[in-house]
Scaffold this motif. Structure first.
Motif, PDB file in Angstrom:
ATOM      1  N   MET A 240      54.876  34.031  44.435  1.00 46.76           N
ATOM      2  CA  MET A 240      53.824  34.168  45.428  1.00 46.76           C
ATOM      3  C   MET A 240      52.596  33.405  44.932  1.00 46.76           C
ATOM      4  SD  MET A 240      52.404  37.648  47.217  1.00 46.76           S
ATOM      5  CE  MET A 240      53.563  37.671  48.554  1.00 46.76           C
ATOM      6  N   THR A 241      51.992  32.623  45.775  1.00 47.36           N
ATOM      7  CA  THR A 241      50.852  31.795  45.384  1.00 47.36           C
ATOM      8  C   THR A 241      49.554  32.598  45.396  1.00 47.36           C
ATOM      9  OG1 THR A 241      50.311  31.124  47.629  1.00 47.36           O
ATOM     10  CG2 THR A 241      51.980  29.810  46.464  1.00 47.36           C
ATOM     11  N   THR A 242      48.541  32.013  44.784  1.00 51.98           N
ATOM     12  CA  THR A 242      47.218  32.642  44.799  1.00 51.98           C
ATOM     13  C   THR A 242      46.727  32.818  46.227  1.00 51.98           C
ATOM     14  OG1 THR A 242      46.698  31.711  42.638  1.00 51.98           O
ATOM     15  CG2 THR A 242      44.837  32.391  44.007  1.00 51.98           C
ATOM     16  N   ASP A 243      46.949  31.823  47.074  1.00 53.01           N
ATOM     17  CA  ASP A 243      46.528  31.933  48.480  1.00 53.01           C
ATOM     18  C   ASP A 243      47.241  33.089  49.177  1.00 53.01           C
ATOM     19  OD1 ASP A 243      44.780  29.837  48.270  1.00 53.01           O
ATOM     20  OD2 ASP A 243      46.169  28.358  49.106  1.00 53.01           O
ATOM     21  N   ASN A 244      48.526  33.259  48.913  1.00 53.03           N
ATOM     22  CA  ASN A 244      49.268  34.368  49.525  1.00 53.03           C
ATOM     23  C   ASN A 244      48.743  35.714  49.044  1.00 53.03           C
ATOM     24  OD1 ASN A 244      50.887  32.563  50.870  1.00 53.03           O
ATOM     25  ND2 ASN A 244      52.591  32.749  49.451  1.00 53.03           N
ATOM     26  N   LEU A 245      48.423  35.805  47.754  1.00 55.82           N
ATOM     27  CA  LEU A 245      47.872  37.048  47.210  1.00 55.82           C
ATOM     28  C   LEU A 245      46.480  37.311  47.768  1.00 55.82           C
ATOM     29  CD1 LEU A 245      49.077  36.819  43.515  1.00 55.82           C
ATOM     30  CD2 LEU A 245      49.900  38.360  45.293  1.00 55.82           C
ATOM     31  N   PHE A 246      45.693  36.258  47.907  1.00 54.79           N
ATOM     32  CA  PHE A 246      44.358  36.388  48.500  1.00 54.79           C
ATOM     33  C   PHE A 246      44.487  36.917  49.933  1.00 54.79           C
ATOM     34  CE2 PHE A 246      40.505  33.984  50.273  1.00 54.79           C
ATOM     35  CZ  PHE A 246      39.605  34.951  49.885  1.00 54.79           C
ATOM     36  N   GLN A 247      45.423  36.354  50.674  1.00 52.80           N
ATOM     37  CA  GLN A 247      45.639  36.806  52.059  1.00 52.80           C
ATOM     38  C   GLN A 247      46.128  38.252  52.088  1.00 52.80           C
ATOM     39  OE1 GLN A 247      44.641  34.955  54.643  1.00 52.80           O
ATOM     40  NE2 GLN A 247      45.006  36.801  55.834  1.00 52.80           N
ATOM     41  N   ALA A 248      47.034  38.607  51.179  1.00 57.77           N
ATOM     42  CA  ALA A 248      47.536  39.990  51.118  1.00 57.77           C
ATOM     43  C   ALA A 248      46.400  40.951  50.779  1.00 57.77           C
ATOM     44  CB  ALA A 248      48.650  40.100  50.073  1.00 57.77           C
TER      45      ALA A 248
ATOM     46  N   TYR B  47      44.726  52.345  33.890  1.00 58.07           N
ATOM     47  CA  TYR B  47      43.809  51.798  32.892  1.00 58.07           C
ATOM     48  C   TYR B  47      43.653  50.281  33.028  1.00 58.07           C
ATOM     49  CZ  TYR B  47      47.866  50.298  30.090  1.00 58.07           C
ATOM     50  OH  TYR B  47      49.015  49.696  29.652  1.00 58.07           O
ATOM     51  N   GLU B  48      44.633  49.610  33.639  1.00 56.21           N
ATOM     52  CA  GLU B  48      44.524  48.162  33.837  1.00 56.21           C
ATOM     53  C   GLU B  48      43.700  47.804  35.071  1.00 56.21           C
ATOM     54  OE1 GLU B  48      48.111  45.861  33.569  1.00 56.21           O
ATOM     55  OE2 GLU B  48      48.911  47.141  31.997  1.00 56.21           O
ATOM     56  N   LYS B  49      43.388  48.798  35.881  1.00 48.81           N
ATOM     57  CA  LYS B  49      42.589  48.557  37.089  1.00 48.81           C
ATOM     58  C   LYS B  49      41.102  48.710  36.817  1.00 48.81           C
ATOM     59  CE  LYS B  49      46.339  50.466  39.807  1.00 48.81           C
ATOM     60  NZ  LYS B  49      46.835  51.674  40.473  1.00 48.81           N
ATOM     61  N   ARG B  50      40.772  49.224  35.632  1.00 49.84           N
ATOM     62  CA  ARG B  50      39.364  49.397  35.281  1.00 49.84           C
ATOM     63  C   ARG B  50      38.754  48.041  34.943  1.00 49.84           C
ATOM     64  NH1 ARG B  50      41.152  53.981  31.420  1.00 49.84           N
ATOM     65  NH2 ARG B  50      41.603  55.595  32.916  1.00 49.84           N
ATOM     66  N   ASP B  51      37.474  47.953  35.074  1.00 48.38           N
ATOM     67  CA  ASP B  51      36.719  46.744  34.732  1.00 48.38           C
ATOM     68  C   ASP B  51      37.159  45.537  35.540  1.00 48.38           C
ATOM     69  OD1 ASP B  51      35.286  48.232  32.826  1.00 48.38           O
ATOM     70  OD2 ASP B  51      36.796  47.807  31.291  1.00 48.38           O
ATOM     71  N   ILE B  52      37.602  45.768  36.758  1.00 43.74           N
ATOM     72  CA  ILE B  52      37.915  44.683  37.686  1.00 43.74           C
ATOM     73  C   ILE B  52      36.882  44.764  38.798  1.00 43.74           C
ATOM     74  CG2 ILE B  52      39.578  43.855  39.401  1.00 43.74           C
ATOM     75  CD1 ILE B  52      41.796  44.628  37.497  1.00 43.74           C
ATOM     76  N   TYR B  53      36.063  43.706  38.910  1.00 42.53           N
ATOM     77  CA  TYR B  53      34.925  43.768  39.815  1.00 42.53           C
ATOM     78  C   TYR B  53      34.944  42.730  40.927  1.00 42.53           C
ATOM     79  CZ  TYR B  53      33.269  46.640  35.977  1.00 42.53           C
ATOM     80  OH  TYR B  53      33.173  47.606  34.997  1.00 42.53           O
ATOM     81  N   THR B  54      35.783  41.693  40.797  1.00 41.11           N
ATOM     82  CA  THR B  54      35.764  40.633  41.810  1.00 41.11           C
ATOM     83  C   THR B  54      37.159  40.453  42.428  1.00 41.11           C
ATOM     84  OG1 THR B  54      36.342  38.861  40.268  1.00 41.11           O
ATOM     85  CG2 THR B  54      33.989  39.375  40.502  1.00 41.11           C
ATOM     86  N   ILE B  55      37.191  39.783  43.535  1.00 41.07           N
ATOM     87  CA  ILE B  55      38.467  39.470  44.183  1.00 41.07           C
ATOM     88  C   ILE B  55      39.323  38.636  43.240  1.00 41.07           C
ATOM     89  CG2 ILE B  55      39.573  38.256  46.093  1.00 41.07           C
ATOM     90  CD1 ILE B  55      37.042  38.842  47.759  1.00 41.07           C
ATOM     91  N   GLU B  56      38.701  37.679  42.576  1.00 41.49           N
ATOM     92  CA  GLU B  56      39.422  36.806  41.651  1.00 41.49           C
ATOM     93  C   GLU B  56      40.122  37.611  40.561  1.00 41.49           C
ATOM     94  OE1 GLU B  56      36.878  34.074  39.530  1.00 41.49           O
ATOM     95  OE2 GLU B  56      38.402  32.529  39.786  1.00 41.49           O
ATOM     96  N   GLU B  57      39.467  38.644  40.055  1.00 37.50           N
ATOM     97  CA  GLU B  57      40.061  39.478  39.019  1.00 37.50           C
ATOM     98  C   GLU B  57      41.228  40.304  39.575  1.00 37.50           C
ATOM     99  OE1 GLU B  57      36.138  40.157  36.209  1.00 37.50           O
ATOM    100  OE2 GLU B  57      36.451  41.499  37.904  1.00 37.50           O
ATOM    101  N   VAL B  58      41.116  40.742  40.817  1.00 36.52           N
ATOM    102  CA  VAL B  58      42.228  41.466  41.457  1.00 36.52           C
ATOM    103  C   VAL B  58      43.434  40.542  41.579  1.00 36.52           C
ATOM    104  CG1 VAL B  58      43.050  42.552  43.586  1.00 36.52           C
ATOM    105  CG2 VAL B  58      40.749  43.054  42.734  1.00 36.52           C
TER     106      VAL B  58
END
Length: 86
Positions: A1-9, A62-73
């Protein structure tokens, strides 16, 4: 899955949870989840749950902590998809 597809999801999931209609043409990858998109912690938990279900992956809390931007997601989703494929 590409970054664009993940961004859209991600955007589709945010729209589902927040009942919004944001699109890729008005959102940047460096947007902050709370500051720019108005996503609170409860909504983010729902978004993570939906993304994990949609992408058939699991991300420990614990891996979802300290994620603040879309890019990090997106980066976290990509890393989990790659790890699952190996």
């Amino acid at each position: 899955m590409t970054t664009d597809n993940l961004f859209q999801a991600f955007l589709e999931t945010v729209n589902l949870i927040k009942k919004t209609a944001i699109s890729a043409d008005i959102v940047e990858l460096d947007f902050h989840l709370s500051g720019d998109l108005g996503i609170d912690s409860r909504e983010m938990l729902e978004i993570w749950y939906e993304l994990e279900k949609k992408l058939d992956i699991q991300i420990p809390d614990y891996e979802k902590r300290d994620i603040y931007t879309i890019e990090e997601v997106i980066a976290k989703l990509e890393s989990k998809i790659e790890a699952t494929a190996e």
